[in-house]
Design a protein around this motif. Structure first.
Motif, mmCIF file in Angstrom:
data_model
loop_
_atom_site.group_PDB
_atom_site.id
_atom_site.type_symbol
_atom_site.label_atom_id
_atom_site.label_comp_id
_atom_site.label_asym_id
_atom_site.label_seq_id
_atom_site.Cartn_x
_atom_site.Cartn_y
_atom_site.Cartn_z
ATOM 1 N N ILE A 114 0.838 -1.205 0.000
ATOM 2 C CA ILE A 114 0.000 0.000 0.000
ATOM 3 C C ILE A 114 0.871 1.252 0.000
ATOM 4 O O ILE A 114 0.610 2.217 -0.731
ATOM 5 N N ALA A 115 1.914 1.259 0.836
ATOM 6 C CA ALA A 115 2.809 2.413 0.909
ATOM 7 C C ALA A 115 3.528 2.641 -0.419
ATOM 8 O O ALA A 115 3.694 3.787 -0.858
ATOM 9 N N SER A 116 3.948 1.563 -1.077
ATOM 10 C CA SER A 116 4.620 1.694 -2.370
ATOM 11 C C SER A 116 3.685 2.282 -3.416
ATOM 12 O O SER A 116 4.096 3.117 -4.233
ATOM 13 N N LEU A 117 2.414 1.870 -3.385
ATOM 14 C CA LEU A 117 1.445 2.375 -4.349
ATOM 15 C C LEU A 117 1.149 3.855 -4.102
ATOM 16 O O LEU A 117 1.057 4.645 -5.056
ATOM 17 N N ILE A 118 1.005 4.239 -2.834
ATOM 18 C CA ILE A 118 0.759 5.650 -2.516
ATOM 19 C C ILE A 118 1.952 6.505 -2.931
ATOM 20 O O ILE A 118 1.790 7.588 -3.513
ATOM 21 N N TYR A 119 3.148 6.025 -2.630
ATOM 22 C CA TYR A 119 4.349 6.769 -3.003
ATOM 23 C C TYR A 119 4.458 6.902 -4.527
ATOM 24 O O TYR A 119 4.803 7.981 -5.041
ATOM 25 N N PHE A 120 4.163 5.837 -5.241
ATOM 26 C CA PHE A 120 4.204 5.874 -6.704
ATOM 27 C C PHE A 120 3.244 6.929 -7.248
ATOM 28 O O PHE A 120 3.580 7.691 -8.167
ATOM 29 N N ASN A 121 2.037 6.992 -6.683
ATOM 30 C CA ASN A 121 1.055 7.978 -7.127
ATOM 31 C C ASN A 121 1.503 9.399 -6.805
ATOM 32 O O ASN A 121 1.273 10.328 -7.605
ATOM 33 N N LEU A 122 2.129 9.599 -5.639
ATOM 34 C CA LEU A 122 2.631 10.924 -5.296
ATOM 35 C C LEU A 122 3.673 11.410 -6.302
ATOM 36 O O LEU A 122 3.705 12.593 -6.665
ATOM 37 N N ILE A 123 4.527 10.493 -6.742
ATOM 38 C CA ILE A 123 5.588 10.865 -7.669
ATOM 39 C C ILE A 123 5.072 10.987 -9.092
ATOM 40 O O ILE A 123 5.288 12.000 -9.767
ATOM 41 N N ALA A 141 7.731 6.151 1.844
ATOM 42 C CA ALA A 141 9.008 5.579 1.412
ATOM 43 C C ALA A 141 9.565 4.639 2.470
ATOM 44 O O ALA A 141 10.109 3.576 2.149
ATOM 45 N N PHE A 142 9.446 5.020 3.731
ATOM 46 C CA PHE A 142 9.910 4.139 4.811
ATOM 47 C C PHE A 142 9.030 2.897 4.928
ATOM 48 O O PHE A 142 9.529 1.774 5.080
ATOM 49 N N SER A 143 7.717 3.099 4.851
ATOM 50 C CA SER A 143 6.785 1.977 5.016
ATOM 51 C C SER A 143 6.826 1.008 3.851
ATOM 52 O O SER A 143 6.337 -0.118 3.974
ATOM 53 N N SER A 144 7.373 1.433 2.725
ATOM 54 C CA SER A 144 7.462 0.524 1.580
ATOM 55 C C SER A 144 8.567 -0.507 1.733
ATOM 56 O O SER A 144 8.630 -1.466 0.960
ATOM 57 N N ILE A 145 9.435 -0.336 2.733
ATOM 58 C CA ILE A 145 10.514 -1.292 2.985
ATOM 59 C C ILE A 145 9.978 -2.368 3.926
ATOM 60 O O ILE A 145 9.756 -2.123 5.116
ATOM 61 N N ARG A 146 9.751 -3.543 3.416
ATOM 62 C CA ARG A 146 9.081 -4.590 4.173
ATOM 63 C C ARG A 146 9.874 -5.003 5.412
ATOM 64 O O ARG A 146 9.302 -5.234 6.477
ATOM 65 N N ARG A 147 11.184 -5.088 5.287
ATOM 66 C CA ARG A 147 11.993 -5.504 6.431
ATOM 67 C C ARG A 147 11.892 -4.510 7.572
ATOM 68 O O ARG A 147 11.781 -4.897 8.743
ATOM 69 N N ASP A 148 11.938 -3.232 7.252
ATOM 70 C CA ASP A 148 11.851 -2.212 8.297
ATOM 71 C C ASP A 148 10.482 -2.208 8.956
ATOM 72 O O ASP A 148 10.363 -1.970 10.170
ATOM 73 N N VAL A 149 9.429 -2.477 8.182
ATOM 74 C CA VAL A 149 8.089 -2.552 8.760
ATOM 75 C C VAL A 149 7.993 -3.727 9.718
ATOM 76 O O VAL A 149 7.420 -3.618 10.811
ATOM 77 N N ARG A 150 8.582 -4.859 9.345
ATOM 78 C CA ARG A 150 8.549 -6.030 10.225
ATOM 79 C C ARG A 150 9.343 -5.777 11.502
ATOM 80 O O ARG A 150 8.922 -6.178 12.597
ATOM 81 N N ARG A 151 10.485 -5.102 11.371
ATOM 82 C CA ARG A 151 11.262 -4.783 12.562
ATOM 83 C C ARG A 151 10.494 -3.847 13.486
ATOM 84 O O ARG A 151 10.530 -4.006 14.715
ATOM 85 N N LEU A 152 9.801 -2.886 12.910
ATOM 86 C CA LEU A 152 9.005 -1.961 13.718
ATOM 87 C C LEU A 152 7.870 -2.689 14.422
ATOM 88 O O LEU A 152 7.594 -2.429 15.603
ATOM 89 N N MET A 153 7.236 -3.607 13.731
ATOM 90 C CA MET A 153 6.153 -4.383 14.345
ATOM 91 C C MET A 153 6.677 -5.276 15.459
ATOM 92 O O MET A 153 6.034 -5.435 16.504
ATOM 93 N N ARG A 154 7.862 -5.873 15.254
ATOM 94 C CA ARG A 154 8.453 -6.709 16.298
ATOM 95 C C ARG A 154 8.808 -5.908 17.536
ATOM 96 O O ARG A 154 8.582 -6.350 18.668
ATOM 97 N N SER A 155 9.372 -4.711 17.326
ATOM 98 C CA SER A 155 9.739 -3.878 18.472
ATOM 99 C C SER A 155 8.505 -3.431 19.246
ATOM 100 O O SER A 155 8.517 -3.386 20.485
ATOM 101 N N CYS A 156 7.420 -3.143 18.542
ATOM 102 C CA CYS A 156 6.181 -2.754 19.220
ATOM 103 C C CYS A 156 5.616 -3.919 20.029
ATOM 104 O O CYS A 156 5.145 -3.735 21.154
#
Length: 206
Positions: free
Chosen positions: A14-23, A173-188
């Motif tokens: 979803i984040a990648s699609l929103i970012y693509f539309n913004l650009i 742009a940050f949310s489009s990185i799947r690994r970083d999203v998973r790390r954020l979810m794990r930390s939460c």
């Protein structure tokens, strides 16, 4: 574990699609002087450089510009622009003759725009780190220009500016990185697991 992967994949898509539309639809993110006058989107800066350097043929640049031109026409309730006249509409006809001093002054913003446009397409293929890298470079260039340099032109319409949509682009742009999203979810989840429940803490007080 499977649910976290699924959630991270959905958020990233979803984040990648929103970012693509913004650009691609050229939502204004910043305002900087450029060869064509004033540029407010990464695609405008990238297109001016592609035309000036002749790296890609004009048809590629016009294809890149056309979705945003249609979107702007719809927003302004104007007629749909002609594909053949796009270079003229964006003041790209004589861009080769324009001085390069402006581009050199905002080199970080120009480089970040290249990465941002490329990241918009790569993000659809699940390669989202390029987008975040481009956004950070643009922000650094804008902040450096605003803090370290005195503006040569005091006109508010020609001064460097960052639009609120930039924050949305950075988050996407940050949310489009799947690994970083998973790390954020794990930390939460780890913080929630480490935090004692209210009932147990209340019983300990009694």
């Amino acid at each position: 574990m499977a649910s976290s992967k699924k959630w991270a994949s959905s958020i990233s898509s979803i984040a990648s699609l929103i970012y693509f539309n913004l650009i691609i639809f050229q939502i204004p993110l910043f305002r900087v002087p450029c060869r064509t006058g004033i540029c407010t989107t990464p695609i405008e800066l990238t297109s001016s450089q592609l035309i000036a350097s002749e790296i890609f043929p004009a048809v590629v640049v016009k294809t890149l510009l056309y979705p945003g031109a249609i979107a702007n026409a719809i927003i302004k309730n104007a007629s749909i622009p002609s594909y053949n006249n796009l270079l003229n509409d964006y003041n790209l006809i004589n861009v080769k003759e324009a001085p390069v001093t402006t581009d050199l002054q905002y080199l970080e913003v120009l480089a970040g725009s290249y990465f941002s446009v490329a990241g918009a397409f790569l993000g659809l293929l699940k390669y989202g780190r390029v987008s975040l890298f481009g956004m950070l470079i643009i922000i650094w260039g804008l902040v450096k220009e605003a803090i370290l340099r005195k503006p040569a032109n005091t006109s508010p319409l020609k001064s460097v500016y960052m639009y609120p949509a930039m924050s949305i682009a950075v988050v996407c742009a940050f949310s489009s990185i799947r690994r970083d999203v998973r790390r954020l979810m794990r930390s939460c989840r780890a913080r929630r697991a480490a935090k004692p429940p209210w009932s147990s803490s209340k019983s300990k007080r009694k």
